[in-house]
Design a protein around this motif. Structure first.
Motif: not given
Length: 196
Positions: A102-106, A108-109, A124-128, A137-142
């Protein structure tokens, strides 16, 4: 004398026990992806409520990612992870562990392998998101571009944070490359007890 045995109608407890037993033979954990998403959601609430303020760094590193384990037992690992610009986890799986975040802040892509290509989604923040077995997968800051009247982008001062849960706890991860023939090639496998 003849004895007649009558089939007993399963009670709710019996059905629940049978469901757990059938899941345990097909999954490496009794926790389902939905359970892991509830756990990461609670982790986000705890982070936002200040429960973990004592483990946060005094200053967020703008270059290196940071992670701390919030929960660890035989069944579950929960992590708080910071994300920095221009850093990629590389295409990877979680070996025999299920996962969720779950995204806290900011934002991710996530680039996810679909079997013939990479699919992109922005969280985005709140998305799971959950990661079943075999998920690569590959996760990065967006950092979406922010419009300023002078055309420049404002500096990002708030860290991008996410809470991740893995069950069973991570023990290994494999990393991959996409070939010219649109297939995956494993490049290496690493033993680890830390998230990527």
């Amino acid at each position: 004398m003849t004895t007649v045995l009558h089939a007993r109608t399963p009670s709710g407890d019996d059905r629940h026990r049978a469901d757990l037993q059938s899941r345990s033979t097909t999954l490496p954990t009794r926790l389902r992806p939905a359970d892991l998403m509830r756990i990461t959601d609670q982790g986000v609430a705890d982070v936002l409520d200040g429960v973990y303020d004592h483990v946060l760094p005094p200053r967020w590193d703008p270059v290196e990612r940071w992670a701390t384990r919030l929960v660890n037992d035989d069944e579950l690992d929960v992590w708080l992870i910071s994300w920095t610009p221009d850093r990629s986890t590389e295409l990877h799986d979680h070996a025999g562990s299920l996962g969720a975040l779950t995204v806290v802040t900011g934002c991710l892509r996530e680039y996810r392998w679909t079997g013939g290509d990479l699919s992109l989604r922005v969280l985005r923040a709140g998305d799971q998101a959950s990661f079943p077995l075999g998920w690569v997968h590959d996760v990065q800051r967006h950092d979406p571009p922010a419009a300023r009247s002078d055309g420049t982008e404002p500096p990002t001062t708030t860290p991008t944070l996410s809470v991740h849960a893995y069950s069973p706890p991570l023990t290994a991860m494999s990393f991959y490359a996409v070939t010219d023939h649109h297939t995956l090639r494993r490049t290496r496998t690493e033993l680890t007890d830390r998230p990527e």
